[in-house]
Design a protein around this motif. Structure first.
Motif, mmCIF file in Angstrom:
data_model
loop_
_atom_site.group_PDB
_atom_site.id
_atom_site.type_symbol
_atom_site.label_atom_id
_atom_site.label_comp_id
_atom_site.label_asym_id
_atom_site.label_seq_id
_atom_site.Cartn_x
_atom_site.Cartn_y
_atom_site.Cartn_z
ATOM 1 N N ASN A 1 -21.836 -1.039 23.197
ATOM 2 C CA ASN A 1 -21.902 -2.646 23.005
ATOM 3 C C ASN A 1 -22.713 -3.161 23.585
ATOM 4 N N ARG A 2 -24.572 -2.171 23.431
ATOM 5 C CA ARG A 2 -25.063 -3.087 22.799
ATOM 6 C C ARG A 2 -25.880 -3.589 23.159
ATOM 7 N N CYS A 3 -26.233 -3.110 25.085
ATOM 8 C CA CYS A 3 -26.227 -3.368 26.559
ATOM 9 C C CYS A 3 -27.641 -4.004 26.289
ATOM 10 N N ASP A 4 -28.025 -2.864 25.655
ATOM 11 C CA ASP A 4 -30.052 -2.972 25.380
ATOM 12 C C ASP A 4 -29.714 -3.739 24.810
ATOM 13 N N HIS B 1 -29.462 -7.689 26.761
ATOM 14 C CA HIS B 1 -30.294 -7.522 27.607
ATOM 15 C C HIS B 1 -32.400 -7.804 27.036
ATOM 16 N N ALA B 2 -32.158 -7.926 25.692
ATOM 17 C CA ALA B 2 -33.598 -7.844 25.205
ATOM 18 C C ALA B 2 -33.523 -9.304 24.580
ATOM 19 N N ASP B 3 -32.377 -10.223 24.456
ATOM 20 C CA ASP B 3 -32.264 -11.382 24.084
ATOM 21 C C ASP B 3 -32.502 -12.238 25.337
ATOM 22 N N LYS C 1 -37.518 -7.447 25.886
ATOM 23 C CA LYS C 1 -37.415 -6.170 26.483
ATOM 24 C C LYS C 1 -36.179 -5.395 27.690
ATOM 25 N N PRO C 2 -35.254 -5.227 26.915
ATOM 26 C CA PRO C 2 -34.022 -4.647 27.204
ATOM 27 C C PRO C 2 -34.023 -3.875 29.006
ATOM 28 N N HIS C 3 -35.356 -3.472 29.309
ATOM 29 C CA HIS C 3 -35.414 -2.592 30.593
ATOM 30 C C HIS C 3 -35.601 -3.243 31.182
ATOM 31 N N ALA C 4 -36.801 -4.568 30.741
ATOM 32 C CA ALA C 4 -37.265 -5.862 32.157
ATOM 33 C C ALA C 4 -36.088 -5.494 33.601
ATOM 34 N N ILE C 5 -34.607 -6.242 32.917
ATOM 35 C CA ILE C 5 -34.124 -6.895 33.458
ATOM 36 C C ILE C 5 -33.132 -5.732 34.696
ATOM 37 N N TYR C 6 -33.169 -4.518 34.294
ATOM 38 C CA TYR C 6 -33.237 -3.165 35.381
ATOM 39 C C TYR C 6 -34.727 -3.649 36.607
#
Length: 117
Positions: free
Chosen positions: A51-54, A57-59, A64-69
């Motif tokens: 589902n291309r979660c990363d 979230h990067a968008d 920085k996709p992991h910055a959301i966590y």
């Protein structure tokens, strides 16, 4: 009536192992919240990738996709985390089943949040 010496010896040797199992197996370092017990972590990882979660979230976080966590942020427990995954499912119309949402949340909890409750 007293148990034979061989039985007493086996019980004496088994007790520390059983105690360690209780300490580390159920309430140990990798204890999962009850809401994630039995979750399929391999399925969760697969669904995150499919589902291309990363990428999504990067968008949202400037690449920085992991910055959301953010442990310690607005999510304060395992139930809130699962609710946020369900929100993504609903908003993006992903069509995930409840067990899929739980699997994804369990992976995120294990890899980023580490909620115990």
């Amino acid at each position: 009536m007293t148990a034979p010496a061989s039985v007493r010896l086996r019980l004496r040797r088994a007790a520390p192992v059983a105690l360690l199992g209780l300490l580390f197996g159920q309430a140990g370092l990798h204890a999962e919240p009850a809401i994630y017990q039995g979750a399929d972590l391999a399925l969760g990882r697969k669904l995150i990738q499919e589902n291309r979660c990363d990428a999504c979230h990067a968008d949202k976080t400037g690449g920085k996709p992991h910055a959301i966590y953010r442990p310690g942020g607005r999510l304060t427990n395992a139930g809130h985390l699962r609710g946020m995954v369900e929100q993504c499912n609903t908003e993006l119309n992903l069509g995930l089943f409840p067990e899929d949402v739980t699997a994804i949340a369990a992976v995120l909890n294990r890899e980023h949040y580490r909620f115990k409750d």
